[in-house]
Scaffold this motif. Structure first.
Motif, PDB file in Angstrom:
ATOM      1  N   MET A   1       0.843  -1.176   0.000  1.00 46.16           N
ATOM      2  CA  MET A   1       0.000   0.000   0.000  1.00 46.16           C
ATOM      3  C   MET A   1       0.891   1.242   0.000  1.00 46.16           C
ATOM      4  O   MET A   1       1.859   1.318   0.734  1.00 46.16           O
ATOM      5  CB  MET A   1      -0.905   0.004   1.231  1.00 46.16           C
ATOM      6  N   GLN A   2       0.526   2.215  -0.822  1.00 50.18           N
ATOM      7  CA  GLN A   2       1.280   3.459  -0.890  1.00 50.18           C
ATOM      8  C   GLN A   2       1.080   4.230   0.407  1.00 50.18           C
ATOM      9  O   GLN A   2      -0.030   4.377   0.892  1.00 50.18           O
ATOM     10  CB  GLN A   2       0.819   4.287  -2.087  1.00 50.18           C
ATOM     11  N   GLN A   3       2.174   4.727   0.984  1.00 49.89           N
ATOM     12  CA  GLN A   3       2.118   5.420   2.262  1.00 49.89           C
ATOM     13  C   GLN A   3       2.044   6.939   2.126  1.00 49.89           C
ATOM     14  O   GLN A   3       1.535   7.607   3.007  1.00 49.89           O
ATOM     15  CB  GLN A   3       3.358   5.059   3.101  1.00 49.89           C
ATOM     16  N   HIS A   4       2.585   7.470   1.020  1.00 50.24           N
ATOM     17  CA  HIS A   4       2.628   8.920   0.848  1.00 50.24           C
ATOM     18  C   HIS A   4       2.387   9.261  -0.617  1.00 50.24           C
ATOM     19  O   HIS A   4       2.915   8.602  -1.504  1.00 50.24           O
ATOM     20  CB  HIS A   4       3.982   9.472   1.305  1.00 50.24           C
ATOM     21  N   PHE A   5       1.626  10.280  -0.845  1.00 47.15           N
ATOM     22  CA  PHE A   5       1.277  10.736  -2.178  1.00 47.15           C
ATOM     23  C   PHE A   5       1.911  12.106  -2.357  1.00 47.15           C
ATOM     24  O   PHE A   5       1.649  13.016  -1.567  1.00 47.15           O
ATOM     25  CB  PHE A   5      -0.252  10.813  -2.286  1.00 47.15           C
ATOM     26  N   ASP A   6       2.779  12.274  -3.369  1.00 45.82           N
ATOM     27  CA  ASP A   6       3.510  13.528  -3.515  1.00 45.82           C
ATOM     28  C   ASP A   6       3.135  14.271  -4.796  1.00 45.82           C
ATOM     29  O   ASP A   6       2.267  13.848  -5.552  1.00 45.82           O
ATOM     30  CB  ASP A   6       5.017  13.296  -3.414  1.00 45.82           C
ATOM     31  N   ILE A   7       3.820  15.384  -5.020  1.00 53.82           N
ATOM     32  CA  ILE A   7       3.529  16.243  -6.165  1.00 53.82           C
ATOM     33  C   ILE A   7       3.660  15.481  -7.482  1.00 53.82           C
ATOM     34  O   ILE A   7       2.811  15.608  -8.369  1.00 53.82           O
ATOM     35  CB  ILE A   7       4.459  17.473  -6.163  1.00 53.82           C
ATOM     36  N   ALA A   8       4.711  14.697  -7.618  1.00 49.37           N
ATOM     37  CA  ALA A   8       4.918  13.934  -8.856  1.00 49.37           C
ATOM     38  C   ALA A   8       3.772  12.947  -9.083  1.00 49.37           C
ATOM     39  O   ALA A   8       3.315  12.767 -10.212  1.00 49.37           O
ATOM     40  CB  ALA A   8       6.257  13.213  -8.824  1.00 49.37           C
ATOM     41  N   ASP A   9       3.310  12.315  -8.016  1.00 48.49           N
ATOM     42  CA  ASP A   9       2.180  11.382  -8.123  1.00 48.49           C
ATOM     43  C   ASP A   9       0.927  12.112  -8.600  1.00 48.49           C
ATOM     44  O   ASP A   9       0.213  11.634  -9.485  1.00 48.49           O
ATOM     45  CB  ASP A   9       1.883  10.724  -6.768  1.00 48.49           C
ATOM     46  N   LEU A  10       0.670  13.279  -8.019  1.00 46.66           N
ATOM     47  CA  LEU A  10      -0.508  14.053  -8.406  1.00 46.66           C
ATOM     48  C   LEU A  10      -0.408  14.507  -9.851  1.00 46.66           C
ATOM     49  O   LEU A  10      -1.371  14.410 -10.610  1.00 46.66           O
ATOM     50  CB  LEU A  10      -0.694  15.253  -7.473  1.00 46.66           C
ATOM     51  N   GLN A  11       0.762  14.985 -10.242  1.00 42.56           N
ATOM     52  CA  GLN A  11       0.961  15.428 -11.631  1.00 42.56           C
ATOM     53  C   GLN A  11       0.668  14.275 -12.596  1.00 42.56           C
ATOM     54  O   GLN A  11       0.003  14.469 -13.609  1.00 42.56           O
ATOM     55  CB  GLN A  11       2.385  15.946 -11.834  1.00 42.56           C
ATOM     56  N   GLN A  12       1.138  13.093 -12.261  1.00 38.91           N
ATOM     57  CA  GLN A  12       0.926  11.934 -13.123  1.00 38.91           C
ATOM     58  C   GLN A  12      -0.561  11.594 -13.247  1.00 38.91           C
ATOM     59  O   GLN A  12      -1.053  11.333 -14.346  1.00 38.91           O
ATOM     60  CB  GLN A  12       1.706  10.737 -12.579  1.00 38.91           C
ATOM     61  N   VAL A  13      -1.272  11.605 -12.145  1.00 37.85           N
ATOM     62  CA  VAL A  13      -2.701  11.273 -12.172  1.00 37.85           C
ATOM     63  C   VAL A  13      -3.478  12.335 -12.946  1.00 37.85           C
ATOM     64  O   VAL A  13      -4.312  12.013 -13.790  1.00 37.85           O
ATOM     65  CB  VAL A  13      -3.265  11.111 -10.743  1.00 37.85           C
ATOM     66  N   VAL A  14      -3.191  13.597 -12.673  1.00 37.72           N
ATOM     67  CA  VAL A  14      -3.889  14.678 -13.372  1.00 37.72           C
ATOM     68  C   VAL A  14      -3.604  14.598 -14.869  1.00 37.72           C
ATOM     69  O   VAL A  14      -4.521  14.688 -15.692  1.00 37.72           O
ATOM     70  CB  VAL A  14      -3.497  16.062 -12.801  1.00 37.72           C
ATOM     71  N   ALA A  15      -2.351  14.407 -15.231  1.00 41.18           N
ATOM     72  CA  ALA A  15      -1.988  14.325 -16.651  1.00 41.18           C
ATOM     73  C   ALA A  15      -2.674  13.145 -17.332  1.00 41.18           C
ATOM     74  O   ALA A  15      -3.114  13.252 -18.482  1.00 41.18           O
ATOM     75  CB  ALA A  15      -0.477  14.225 -16.801  1.00 41.18           C
ATOM     76  N   SER A  16      -2.809  12.025 -16.630  1.00 44.73           N
ATOM     77  CA  SER A  16      -3.457  10.857 -17.237  1.00 44.73           C
ATOM     78  C   SER A  16      -4.954  11.079 -17.413  1.00 44.73           C
ATOM     79  O   SER A  16      -5.564  10.519 -18.316  1.00 44.73           O
ATOM     80  CB  SER A  16      -3.188   9.597 -16.418  1.00 44.73           C
ATOM     81  N   CYS A  17      -5.545  11.914 -16.574  1.00 42.44           N
ATOM     82  CA  CYS A  17      -6.981  12.192 -16.674  1.00 42.44           C
ATOM     83  C   CYS A  17      -7.283  13.317 -17.659  1.00 42.44           C
ATOM     84  O   CYS A  17      -8.272  13.254 -18.390  1.00 42.44           O
ATOM     85  CB  CYS A  17      -7.542  12.575 -15.309  1.00 42.44           C
ATOM     86  N   VAL A  18      -6.453  14.340 -17.660  1.00 46.71           N
ATOM     87  CA  VAL A  18      -6.729  15.543 -18.431  1.00 46.71           C
ATOM     88  C   VAL A  18      -5.918  15.595 -19.718  1.00 46.71           C
ATOM     89  O   VAL A  18      -6.364  16.120 -20.721  1.00 46.71           O
ATOM     90  CB  VAL A  18      -6.451  16.802 -17.574  1.00 46.71           C
ATOM     91  N   GLY A  19      -4.725  15.043 -19.673  1.00 45.23           N
ATOM     92  CA  GLY A  19      -3.811  15.122 -20.807  1.00 45.23           C
ATOM     93  C   GLY A  19      -2.623  15.989 -20.450  1.00 45.23           C
ATOM     94  O   GLY A  19      -2.789  17.061 -19.864  1.00 45.23           O
ATOM     95  N   VAL A  20      -1.455  15.538 -20.788  1.00 41.52           N
ATOM     96  CA  VAL A  20      -0.223  16.236 -20.415  1.00 41.52           C
ATOM     97  C   VAL A  20      -0.197  17.655 -20.964  1.00 41.52           C
ATOM     98  O   VAL A  20       0.192  18.598 -20.280  1.00 41.52           O
ATOM     99  CB  VAL A  20       1.021  15.442 -20.894  1.00 41.52           C
ATOM    100  N   THR A  21      -0.635  17.838 -22.190  1.00 42.92           N
ATOM    101  CA  THR A  21      -0.560  19.162 -22.805  1.00 42.92           C
ATOM    102  C   THR A  21      -1.710  20.071 -22.391  1.00 42.92           C
ATOM    103  O   THR A  21      -1.670  21.268 -22.669  1.00 42.92           O
ATOM    104  CB  THR A  21      -0.553  19.047 -24.346  1.00 42.92           C
ATOM    105  N   ASP A  22      -2.716  19.528 -21.711  1.00 40.48           N
ATOM    106  CA  ASP A  22      -3.890  20.307 -21.347  1.00 40.48           C
ATOM    107  C   ASP A  22      -3.881  20.819 -19.912  1.00 40.48           C
ATOM    108  O   ASP A  22      -4.821  21.471 -19.484  1.00 40.48           O
ATOM    109  CB  ASP A  22      -5.159  19.474 -21.551  1.00 40.48           C
TER     110      ASP A  22
END
Length: 92
Positions: A1-22
């Motif tokens: 189980m992931q213990q900590h969620f950081d900026i890079a993790d959030l960027q990755q999730v947001v980019a996968s949902c919205v699109g890297v260029t968007d």
């Protein structure tokens, strides 16, 4: 189980949902900018929250999503939920 969620993790999730260029860059410098200013509208925030719930097995309510209007607030919310899971898992 992931213990900590950081900026890079959030960027990755947001980019996968919205699109890297968007989406604007989510970084230390933009932690307090609104998701809207970063190109993430409310519908996309719900998609991000759904993805986080599915991948991290955390619960995020609609009210939580409405309050998590910046990357900093979203990170705090997710890490609070992860901490709660870890405490449950350890029996405390």
């Amino acid at each position: 189980m992931q213990q900590h969620f950081d900026i890079a993790d959030l960027q990755q999730v947001v980019a996968s949902c919205v699109g890297v260029t968007d989406v604007g860059v989510i970084s230390v410098e933009t932690l307090d900018e609104s998701f809207a200013d970063l190109g993430v509208d409310s519908l996309a925030r719900y998609e991000v929250a759904t993805r986080l719930q599915d991948t991290l097995t955390v619960t995020i309510s609609d009210d939580d999503i409405e309050r998590a209007t910046t990357p900093r607030l979203m990170l705090a919310l997710v890490n609070e939920r992860l901490s709660g899971l870890a405490q449950q898992g350890s029996g405390t």
